[in-house]
Design a protein around this motif. Structure first.
Motif, PDB file in Angstrom:
ATOM      1  N   ASP A 280     -16.318  12.364   5.639  1.00  0.00           N
ATOM      2  CA  ASP A 280     -15.484  12.559   4.451  1.00  0.00           C
ATOM      3  C   ASP A 280     -15.917  13.811   3.697  1.00  0.00           C
ATOM      4  O   ASP A 280     -15.082  14.543   3.147  1.00  0.00           O
ATOM      5  N   ASP A 284     -13.699  17.489   3.416  1.00  0.00           N
ATOM      6  CA  ASP A 284     -13.216  17.847   2.084  1.00  0.00           C
ATOM      7  C   ASP A 284     -13.730  19.241   1.711  1.00  0.00           C
ATOM      8  O   ASP A 284     -14.685  19.397   0.951  1.00  0.00           O
ATOM      9  N   TYR A 906      -7.075   0.267  -0.849  1.00  0.00           N
ATOM     10  CA  TYR A 906      -5.859   1.089  -0.991  1.00  0.00           C
ATOM     11  C   TYR A 906      -5.908   1.919  -2.281  1.00  0.00           C
ATOM     12  O   TYR A 906      -4.968   1.907  -3.077  1.00  0.00           O
ATOM     13  N   PRO A 907      -6.992   2.670  -2.516  1.00  0.00           N
ATOM     14  CA  PRO A 907      -7.114   3.391  -3.801  1.00  0.00           C
ATOM     15  C   PRO A 907      -6.048   4.457  -4.008  1.00  0.00           C
ATOM     16  O   PRO A 907      -5.695   4.765  -5.147  1.00  0.00           O
ATOM     17  N   SER A 908      -5.532   5.043  -2.929  1.00  0.00           N
ATOM     18  CA  SER A 908      -4.569   6.134  -3.063  1.00  0.00           C
ATOM     19  C   SER A 908      -3.125   5.687  -2.840  1.00  0.00           C
ATOM     20  O   SER A 908      -2.220   6.513  -2.858  1.00  0.00           O
ATOM     21  N   HIS A 909      -2.923   4.392  -2.621  1.00  0.00           N
ATOM     22  CA  HIS A 909      -1.555   3.907  -2.421  1.00  0.00           C
ATOM     23  C   HIS A 909      -0.765   4.080  -3.722  1.00  0.00           C
ATOM     24  O   HIS A 909      -1.267   3.768  -4.805  1.00  0.00           O
ATOM     25  N   PRO A 910       0.458   4.600  -3.648  1.00  0.00           N
ATOM     26  CA  PRO A 910       1.217   4.859  -4.888  1.00  0.00           C
ATOM     27  C   PRO A 910       1.464   3.611  -5.725  1.00  0.00           C
ATOM     28  O   PRO A 910       1.644   3.705  -6.944  1.00  0.00           O
ATOM     29  N   THR A 912      -0.707   1.174  -6.195  1.00  0.00           N
ATOM     30  CA  THR A 912      -1.937   0.630  -6.775  1.00  0.00           C
ATOM     31  C   THR A 912      -2.007   0.897  -8.275  1.00  0.00           C
ATOM     32  O   THR A 912      -2.298  -0.010  -9.070  1.00  0.00           O
ATOM     33  N   LEU A 913      -1.763   2.127  -8.682  1.00  0.00           N
ATOM     34  CA  LEU A 913      -1.805   2.453 -10.113  1.00  0.00           C
ATOM     35  C   LEU A 913      -0.739   1.673 -10.890  1.00  0.00           C
ATOM     36  O   LEU A 913      -1.004   1.178 -11.990  1.00  0.00           O
ATOM     37  N   LEU A 939     -10.094   5.274 -12.231  1.00  0.00           N
ATOM     38  CA  LEU A 939      -9.234   6.025 -11.308  1.00  0.00           C
ATOM     39  C   LEU A 939      -8.726   7.304 -11.961  1.00  0.00           C
ATOM     40  O   LEU A 939      -8.572   8.333 -11.299  1.00  0.00           O
ATOM     41  N   ASP A 940      -8.460   7.265 -13.265  1.00  0.00           N
ATOM     42  CA  ASP A 940      -8.020   8.478 -13.965  1.00  0.00           C
ATOM     43  C   ASP A 940      -9.091   9.543 -13.923  1.00  0.00           C
ATOM     44  O   ASP A 940      -8.802  10.737 -13.797  1.00  0.00           O
TER      45      ASP A 940
END
Length: 941
Positions: A280, A284, A906-910, A912-913, A939-940
């Motif tokens: 990772d 990046d 799933y932290p980046s799944h749309p 989730t927020l 997350l912000d």
């Protein structure tokens, strides 16, 4: 669909008669055309172009050539109708292989003139329509060459590399520097990387005749380790003795001293850093343009860089055009070349240095570095042994990043002796390689056996044997966290059973490492020393004395460290006893060899040394005690009574000694080991949480022939079965009473669980053991031994026909929530592919009576079935609609567990927020609202 005629500008040329010649190429024949067009002309940089770029270049060049031909024909006063008669001949002409190569040759960086004579000859040989008198091939050729240079300048991908004037200067400079121009052949560079690094280097670890080594490739066996950022704190440095820290500082191998309170704060920050895959970080490039990978000897630093290089080298050139070229620079080779005058910097090192898999033209490389299209990997900063030269190399690296700020840079080093501040100042981030986790170890073992065994039964048996050895022995498990030592165990496991003969495992492992310590070769290199033979037994004797010296120090076995002076004294004394001439000189030569390379002992900087792994210190320490016990009755030997009281009696309460004591029990005669186990059982260990009995069980597991001490076995088994029921009279009658006695119940759980685990492990081959474990599970009482017994059945008897049905039964319904949790976890871990497992987990998530069971089911579902269609939606629905109502302050809301699983997997799944925002505002439970609000803020950030 790309309109190539439009891209080439054909449709914008008024009166262009050769459109029909280019039309077939524009419709799909161009790809084959390109192969001959660029044959031997731009081989140095074809890898730089994408497919579309090549098609654009060739089409534009042909359009310009045909337009020049048309102009020449028109200048010869050919009518429009006559002009059209040349369409078919020129179609045949430009498809001729020789003509393609001639036209493509204009793209050579050192090209001076088109071979117009050959063009004229080819037209004649093809027996085509006659060209008008005055048609000038030479004029066409000169003008075509200028048009090609214009095409080169128009395209960014070509301009920097192919500017003809610059490249002509480069050619002259290269000839002056190297005599023969160094090329920039990326395909050859790929081949060089593959030849150099593809095969796992097992020559020093396996001297057998097996041919499996030819099949093992780095990319097949590579396991991506985890890392943790260590920008301010290096654990291995500040966990070594203070006096060694002082020596490191005095020898300029450690930063200035820091207030202990500050280091405690840094330590806390370090352990709060998230653990992530090293790949990772590698992938990046925006966040981590420069970083350092730190790790112990054998931890996989070099293999990581080789894997990165091979990953690029194994990809077709046209697919890696936009990927940075990996430059792997072994710093020990670089400093040798620099000191010998073969190079003055890293570019010249790659241009003409010795030890390079494929030299690359430094002028081309310079352009790529400026553009940021290179990944530079500096391997082994610790292998520049002279601290002053190491500082110079760090300066070179820092200057390199200043000269080429867009290039990506990775540095590797071991921890001891590394000073991070200067590279910190150069904006390098620092990461520490973590030991392999159980899942990574299992992944490696599975791959290893798939690659190295052909017989299916043998593969399965030996794979399970190695896995079991690692799971049941904490010492072997600790070794397995190191990739080098795990590989070593996999090699040894081919020929011997590891768990039942651990001393022999360490003996063979140390033999492999000592094989690398080529003493004779080192001595032969020195003309001052007479011929000396130091064999394997001599090396073992030296290491026994070194280990005994270490354990006799104030730090004991906790201090894996010996000064160079003390090591020299031990070596000199041993060499004197073997009547070696010039023993001190020979001792210093051997220590010098240890400084240069890691063998079973390694150099820690500041004239100090250590065993490459603590386990070898414990093994050789045990060997020294066994050696002395073998001399009982002789001067300096240990009697059995002394072994019991002075060794086991003094140290059984100290867990740091347990591995040494176990190894001793496994190496001495079984009858003597039985007396020692009886001695341990006779000790009063309740105040020490019965550590004497658990040590006795571990010693018994290492005994060579258990049948000889049957009575001891029976007594020990009965002791442990009693511990499995420990604390029955103290069972709590209510939750409040449990709270008052929480520490006591934690102790009860620990003792019961450990007792069951020892029985299941040590007496696994006894047919009564499985029956006893099932009886424990099926007990009508609630107890920790039920959970432990079910877990041991799942681990040790996976293939028993009753195991899976038993787990399914208890996963779906149990009077003991702890037993149900174990059943759910084991199903998810080892029976993921069973068709009933996923439905059972979903049922537990929705309907289990215990919030603990529901939480575990959510975690296992999110982790193990992350990519299964419908699972994300199921968890989201559960996070919103679970009807849980808090009826007791200690109960937890399953909706929160569902949110935890979603955030983790799933932290980046749309969605989730959106889900978190909804729960933060609308969940009826205050704790869930607070949890969702907190995670939103994280997350912000």
């Amino acid at each position: 669909m790309v309109d190539w005629l439009l891209v080439w500008g054909v449709n914008t040329v008024a009166g262009f008669v050769f459109t029909e010649v280019l039309a077939p190429l524009a419709k799909g024949a161009l790809e084959d055309y390109i192969k001959d067009f660029f044959k031997d002309s731009i081989k140095d940089f074809t890898g730089l172009f994408q497919k579309d770029t090549l098609q654009t270049v060739v089409g534009k060049a042909l359009k310009e050539f045909l337009q020049l031909v048309q102009q020449e024909l028109e200048d010869a006063e050919i009518s429009e109708e006559q002009l059209k008669t040349y369409t078919t001949p020129f179609d045949q002409f430009i498809n001729n292989k020789s003509v393609k190569e001639i036209l493509g040759s204009a793209f050579q960086y050192d090209f001076q003139a088109i071979d117009t004579k050959k063009l004229s000859q080819t037209w004649y040989q093809l027996d085509l329509i006659s060209l008008p008198q005055g048609f000038d091939w030479e004029k066409v050729g000169k003008r075509y060459l200028k048009k090609v240079k214009a095409i080169i300048r128009e395209l960014d991908e070509l301009r920097a590399t192919l500017d003809s004037q610059n490249l002509e200067a480069i050619k002259q400079d290269t000839k002056e520097i190297a005599g023969i121009p160094t090329e920039f052949d990326l395909r050859r560079y790929q081949e060089g990387l593959q030849e150099r690094y593809s095969n796992l280097n097992l020559d020093s670890l396996d001297t057998s005749v097996y041919d499996y080594r030819e099949k093992l490739k780095v990319w097949q066996a590579f396991i991506a380790q985890n890392v943790r950022e260590c920008q301010e704190y290096l654990p291995q440095v500040y966990e070594i003795p203070k006096e060694h820290q002082k020596r490191l500082r005095e020898s300029n191998q450690l930063e200035a001293d820091v207030n202990p309170e500050e280091w405690e704060r840094y330590k806390q920050v370090y352990y709060q850093q998230p653990i992530c895959s090293v790949l990772d970080i590698v992938n990046d490039s925006q966040t981590y343009p420069y970083f350092v990978i730190l790790g112990d000897p054998g931890s996989g630093k070099s293999t990581l860089l080789q894997y990165i290089a091979l990953n690029w080298a194994g990809t077709p050139l046209n697919n890696v055009i936009e990927q940075p070229i990996p430059l792997l620079i072994e710093l020990r080779t670089y400093i040798r070349n620099r000191d010998s005058g073969e190079c003055k910097d890293f570019l010249e090192f790659f241009h003409k240095g010795c030890g390079i898999v494929c030299r690359l033209n430094q002028h081309h490389l310079h352009e790529r570095l400026k553009a940021g299209k290179v990944l530079v990997m500096f391997d082994g900063l610790d292998e520049v042994f002279d601290p002053a030269k190491r500082e110079e190399v760090i300066t070179d690296i820092h200057r390199f990043t200043n000269d080429y700020p867009k290039a990506r840079v990775i540095v590797t080093s071991r921890i001891i002796g590394y000073k991070p501040q200067r590279l910190r100042d150069a904006q390098f981030r620092h990461f520490m390689l973590q030991d392999l986790e159980s899942g990574q170890i299992e992944d490696f073992i599975n791959r290893w056996h798939e690659l190295t065994f052909t017989d299916e039964a043998d593969k399965l048996r030996k794979r399970e044997r190695l896995q079991r050895a690692i799971e049941t022995s904490s010492a072997i498990g600790e070794l397995a966290g190191n990739p080098l030592l795990l590989t070593m165990m996999a090699i040894l496991n081919r020929n011997q059973e590891l768990p039942r003969d651990r001393p022999e495992l360490y003996n063979q492992a140390s033999r492999l490492l000592l094989h690398q310590w080529d003493v004779e070769q080192k001595l032969l290199e020195n003309p001052r020393v007479d011929s000396v033979t130091i064999d394997y037994k001599d090396k073992q004797a030296i290491l026994r004395q070194v280990a005994y010296f270490m354990q006799a120090s104030d730090k004991g076995l906790a201090g894996n460290l010996i000064s160079g002076d003390d090591l020299e004294k031990i070596l000199t004394s041993f060499l004197k006893s073997t009547e070696v001439n010039q023993p001190r000189t020979v001792a210093r030569l051997l220590i010098e060899q240890l400084r240069i390379r890691n063998f079973i002992l390694c150099f820690l900087g500041a004239d100090s040394y250590a065993f490459v792994h603590r386990t070898f210190l414990e093994y050789f320490c045990a060997c020294e005690f066994v050696e002395r016990f073998g001399k009982r009755g002789l001067g300096g030997g240990l009697t059995l009574e002394e072994l019991k009281t002075e060794v086991f009696g003094k140290h059984w309460q100290d867990e740091s000694w347990h591995e040494v004591l176990r190894l001793i029990a496994g190496m001495i005669d079984t009858s003597f080991a039985g007396e020692i186990i009886d001695y341990l059982m006779a000790q009063n260990g309740e105040a020490q949480k019965f550590i004497n009995l658990f040590l006795a069980a571990k010693c018994f597991s290492d005994v060579r022939n258990r049948a000889v001490i049957g009575i001891t076995s029976t007594n020990l088994l009965n002791h442990l079965k009693g511990l499995a029921k420990y604390g029955d009279k103290e069972r709590a009658s209510s939750q409040e009473e449990y709270k008052l006695n929480e520490e006591n119940y934690k102790l009860i759980k620990r003792i019961r669980t450990q007792a069951v685990a020892e029985i299941a492990t040590v007496w696994k081959d006894d047919p009564n053991t499985l029956l006893w474990l099932k009886t424990c599970v099926e007990s009508d009482k609630t107890g920790y031994e039920r959970q432990a017994a079910l877990e041991e059945i799942a681990k040790g008897w996976k293939n028993d026909p009753d195991t899976l049905p038993l787990l399914k039964t208890y996963a779906q319904a149990s009077d003991d929530w702890g037993v149900q949790v174990v059943a759910v976890q084991e199903l998810a871990k080892n029976w993921k592919n069973d068709p009933d497992t996923l439905p059972i987990l979903k049922t537990c998530v929705q309907a289990a009576g215990s919030w603990s069971v529901r939480r575990i089911a959510v975690q296992e579902l999110a982790k193990g079935w992350k990519d299964t269609p419908g699972v994300f939606e199921f968890l989201c629905d559960h996070a919103v609609n679970d009807p849980f109502e808090r009826d007791h302050p200690s109960n937890r809301n399953p909706r929160q567990y569902a949110l935890e699983g979603i955030i983790e997997q799933y932290p980046s799944h749309p969605q989730t927020l959106l889900l978190l925002r909804d729960r933060a505002l609308n969940d009826p439970d205050e704790e869930v609202r607070e949890f969702a609000s907190k995670k939103l803020k994280e997350l912000d950030k």
